[in-house]
Design a protein around this motif. Structure first.
Motif, mmCIF file in Angstrom:
data_model
loop_
_atom_site.group_PDB
_atom_site.id
_atom_site.type_symbol
_atom_site.label_atom_id
_atom_site.label_comp_id
_atom_site.label_asym_id
_atom_site.label_seq_id
_atom_site.Cartn_x
_atom_site.Cartn_y
_atom_site.Cartn_z
ATOM 1 N N ALA A 209 38.357 54.416 32.652
ATOM 2 C CA ALA A 209 38.596 54.482 34.098
ATOM 3 C C ALA A 209 40.052 54.796 34.411
ATOM 4 O O ALA A 209 40.345 55.548 35.348
ATOM 5 N N ALA A 210 40.987 54.234 33.638
ATOM 6 C CA ALA A 210 42.412 54.449 33.912
ATOM 7 C C ALA A 210 42.841 55.898 33.673
ATOM 8 O O ALA A 210 43.508 56.494 34.528
ATOM 9 N N PRO A 211 42.503 56.519 32.511
ATOM 10 C CA PRO A 211 42.878 57.926 32.343
ATOM 11 C C PRO A 211 42.293 58.829 33.424
ATOM 12 O O PRO A 211 42.952 59.767 33.872
ATOM 13 N N ALA A 212 41.062 58.546 33.855
ATOM 14 C CA ALA A 212 40.465 59.354 34.923
ATOM 15 C C ALA A 212 41.220 59.153 36.228
ATOM 16 O O ALA A 212 41.460 60.103 36.991
ATOM 17 N N ALA A 213 41.623 57.904 36.505
ATOM 18 C CA ALA A 213 42.370 57.617 37.727
ATOM 19 C C ALA A 213 43.748 58.271 37.719
ATOM 20 O O ALA A 213 44.336 58.523 38.785
ATOM 21 N N ALA A 214 44.279 58.551 36.508
ATOM 22 C CA ALA A 214 45.599 59.181 36.401
ATOM 23 C C ALA A 214 45.593 60.608 36.940
ATOM 24 O O ALA A 214 46.658 61.193 37.150
ATOM 25 N N ILE A 215 44.435 61.177 37.165
ATOM 26 C CA ILE A 215 44.349 62.500 37.788
ATOM 27 C C ILE A 215 44.851 62.437 39.227
ATOM 28 O O ILE A 215 45.332 63.422 39.776
ATOM 29 N N GLY A 216 44.766 61.260 39.827
ATOM 30 C CA GLY A 216 45.176 61.096 41.220
ATOM 31 C C GLY A 216 43.990 61.217 42.159
ATOM 32 O O GLY A 216 42.828 61.142 41.744
ATOM 33 N N ASN A 217 44.266 61.440 43.419
ATOM 34 C CA ASN A 217 43.190 61.542 44.407
ATOM 35 C C ASN A 217 42.270 62.729 44.152
ATOM 36 O O ASN A 217 41.112 62.741 44.592
ATOM 37 N N ALA A 218 42.769 63.726 43.413
ATOM 38 C CA ALA A 218 41.943 64.880 43.080
ATOM 39 C C ALA A 218 40.777 64.494 42.189
ATOM 40 O O ALA A 218 39.832 65.283 42.035
ATOM 41 N N GLN A 219 40.814 63.288 41.594
ATOM 42 C CA GLN A 219 39.699 62.851 40.747
ATOM 43 C C GLN A 219 38.391 62.823 41.548
ATOM 44 O O GLN A 219 37.319 63.070 40.989
ATOM 45 N N PHE A 220 38.476 62.526 42.839
ATOM 46 C CA PHE A 220 37.263 62.478 43.653
ATOM 47 C C PHE A 220 36.607 63.858 43.721
ATOM 48 O O PHE A 220 35.379 63.979 43.625
ATOM 49 N N PHE A 221 37.436 64.892 43.871
ATOM 50 C CA PHE A 221 36.910 66.253 43.853
ATOM 51 C C PHE A 221 36.286 66.561 42.505
ATOM 52 O O PHE A 221 35.162 67.080 42.427
ATOM 53 N N TRP A 222 37.018 66.250 41.421
ATOM 54 C CA TRP A 222 36.542 66.601 40.088
ATOM 55 C C TRP A 222 35.281 65.828 39.715
ATOM 56 O O TRP A 222 34.390 66.369 39.056
ATOM 57 N N TRP A 223 35.195 64.552 40.102
ATOM 58 C CA TRP A 223 33.989 63.781 39.830
ATOM 59 C C TRP A 223 32.766 64.436 40.476
ATOM 60 O O TRP A 223 31.731 64.644 39.839
ATOM 61 N N ILE A 224 32.893 64.750 41.772
ATOM 62 C CA ILE A 224 31.761 65.344 42.486
ATOM 63 C C ILE A 224 31.430 66.723 41.913
ATOM 64 O O ILE A 224 30.262 67.066 41.686
ATOM 65 N N PHE A 225 32.462 67.527 41.658
ATOM 66 C CA PHE A 225 32.272 68.867 41.116
ATOM 67 C C PHE A 225 31.562 68.820 39.763
ATOM 68 O O PHE A 225 30.614 69.577 39.506
ATOM 69 N N LEU A 226 32.005 67.915 38.880
ATOM 70 C CA LEU A 226 31.429 67.837 37.536
ATOM 71 C C LEU A 226 30.077 67.137 37.516
ATOM 72 O O LEU A 226 29.266 67.385 36.611
ATOM 73 N N ILE A 227 29.811 66.271 38.476
ATOM 74 C CA ILE A 227 28.454 65.697 38.585
ATOM 75 C C ILE A 227 27.452 66.809 38.850
ATOM 76 O O ILE A 227 26.369 66.860 38.251
ATOM 77 N N VAL A 228 27.824 67.740 39.741
ATOM 78 C CA VAL A 228 26.915 68.834 40.105
ATOM 79 C C VAL A 228 26.829 69.884 39.005
ATOM 80 O O VAL A 228 25.738 70.327 38.623
#
Length: 509
Positions: free
Chosen positions: A27-46
């Motif tokens: 969770a921490a390395p993913a959070a290190a992406i910053g707020n852009a992680q929300f975009f990347w999470w949704i993008f990669l889920i799809v």
């Protein structure tokens, strides 16, 4: 008298998915992406999770085998690629065990307010390694409490961190910039791109659930549902936990090693809440390694029996049938890796967790790349086989849906191990060297393991696939017919005159 067998309910299957796939330490390395992680999470889920999950669901319900990912790729491309994938899939695990072991001394030091020296640190780390090895000797059907308990603890920790983040932000404001542009991806931020592989890694592991098929009540129904529902639940959990970490610590200051623990400490200090979350976090590491060991060790053992891994991996416990050979080798490799820590190289002595964890991530991602072309080939050469669950797209749309996740895997691996700027050389070069060394070693192991094989399997052809399907159908027919023979014989015996039992043996196929 038939022996009763424990079965997983659908709830247990979902909890198993969460326990295996949800990795709290990521969770921490993913959070290190910053707020852009929300975009990347949704993008990669799809673009990744859904096609990847549907591929695994089709393959897992179509092919009833113990080899999972290894079997699918070997059936498509033969022994050479089957051996490579079994090595990549296996080697990630002892590296992962070693990386998690390095977290224990520091987190225990934070909880108890002490500084742990080199020797006690190594003792604690090696104790974790060998406890995991001993846990992996247990049968999966007897370890549902580990999977369920680990899943509950992981979710509880993630929810707690997210809730604390909301509370902290309401009282102190957000630690980082929350402007709209920070939620958009920045392809020039090479440091953030490095952690994209962690998001993909956080989706990995659904095929491990397919190895539990024999312990499920209805695998054809439960596996696809568990993958889709479990995947969506896991994405939501990660996003909530990442929000909590980002609320307390600016993205560029999040430590990939202890980011989540430090975020909790920032929010609540050295309170009992901090200690409880730390201890629960450490317990989940045991559960995570135990749950993954069932799948990884079974695949390594299965590959060894086909001459695609060294024979030591094929050793099984005579009573339990568990692959103890693979488990012991895991412990040996993890131990040797941890003993490198006194080496005076900054990437090893200072960033040992991230170095080992990123190598583990890379090898796990590599092992999935050939799964997508293997899926296409098996669809083509084994088209007559019934598929309970079928990938929903066809033609060009299917090709695109399979190509995109494969490309994402390749790009994320490159971003993780290749220095994209001069500032990254010191951190990434040891990781790149380690990956190259283990790839070369894997080729040596592949050639060595093949020495005992009589024939080189080159993968399924339409003719071989048809022959195999016919043999499987004949076996199923024989299994269904035999109980009828036994019942007929019993009826004949019951109908025989008193004092005379004349049972005619029915022929069996």
């Amino acid at each position: 008298m038939t022996e009763s067998k424990k079965k997983f309910s659908f709830i247990s299957v979902i909890l198993s998915v969460i326990c295996v796939v949800f990795v709290a330490e990521a969770a921490a390395p993913a959070a290190a992406i910053g707020n852009a992680q929300f975009f990347w999470w949704i993008f990669l889920i799809v673009t990744f999770l859904l096609p990847y999950g549907m591929v695994v669901a089709e393959l897992g319900t179509t092919y009833d085998s113990d080899g999972g990912l290894y079997d699918w790729i070997r059936d498509a491309f033969g022994d050479k690629w089957g051996s490579r994938v079994s090595w990549y899939y296996w080697i990630n695990f002892p590296l992962w065990i070693a990386s998690l072991a390095t977290l224990f001394p520091d987190i225990l030091g934070m909880v108890f307010g002490v500084e742990i020296g080199l020797v006690p640190m190594l003792v604690i780390e090696l104790a974790f390694v060998w406890i995991v090895v001993l846990m992996s000797f247990s049968k999966v059907s007897d370890a549902a409490w580990i999977l369920n308990g680990g899943a509950v603890l992981k979710v509880a920790i993630a929810v707690a961190v997210g809730a604390l983040g909301i509370w902290f932000a309401m009282n102190n404001g957000f630690a980082g910039d929350m402007s709209v542009q920070t939620f958009l991806p920045d392809l020039t931020n090479t440091s953030a791109l490095t952690y994209l592989s962690i998001i993909l890694f956080n989706f990995m592991g659904f095929e491990v659930i397919c190895t539990f098929a024999g312990d499920m009540q209805n695998p054809a129904r439960d596996i696809p549902k568990a993958i889709i529902l479990g995947g969506l639940a896991i994405g939501a959990i990660y996003l909530f936990c990442g929000f909590g970490i980002g609320a307390a610590i600016p993205a560029d200051q999040i430590d990939p090693d202890f980011g989540m623990i430090m975020a909790v400490q920032t929010m609540v200090g050295s309170s009992p809440i901090f200690s409880i979350i730390c201890i629960a976090f450490l317990i989940t590491l045991f559960a995570n390694m135990a749950s993954w060991s069932f799948g990884v060790n079974s695949v390594a053992s299965y590959a060894a029996k086909h001459g695609n891994m060294p024979k030591v991996f094929a050793h099984e416990n005579e009573k339990s049938g568990m692959p103890t050979g693979a488990a012991v080798v895991n412990g040996v490799v993890a131990t040797l890796t941890l003993l490198l820590q006194p080496v005076p190289i900054p990437a090893i002595s200072e960033g040992i967790f991230w170095m080992l964890f990123s190598m583990n991530v890379v090898f796990l991602l590599i092992s999935y790349i050939p799964m997508f072309p293997a899926f296409l080939k098996l669809r083509k050469v084994d088209s007559q086989r019934e598929r309970v669950f079928k990938f929903p797209f066809k033609g060009t749309l299917m090709i695109v849906a399979l190509a995109v996740p494969a490309i994402e895997l390749v790009l994320s691996i490159i971003a993780t191990i290749v220095p994209l700027s001069g500032a990254e050389v010191a951190d990434k070069l040891p990781i790149l060297i380690g990956v190259v060394v283990f790839i070369v070693l894997g080729e040596v192991v592949r050639v060595w393991s093949a020495r005992g094989r009589e024939d080189e399997y080159r993968g399924l052809t339409p003719e071989l696939a048809a022959q195999r399907l016919a043999e499987e159908t004949a076996d199923e027919t024989s299994d269904e017919a035999e109980p009828a023979h036994v019942e007929a014989a019993a009826v004949a015996a019951a109908a025989a005159p008193a004092g005379r039992v004349a049972v005619e043996a029915a022929p069996t196929a």
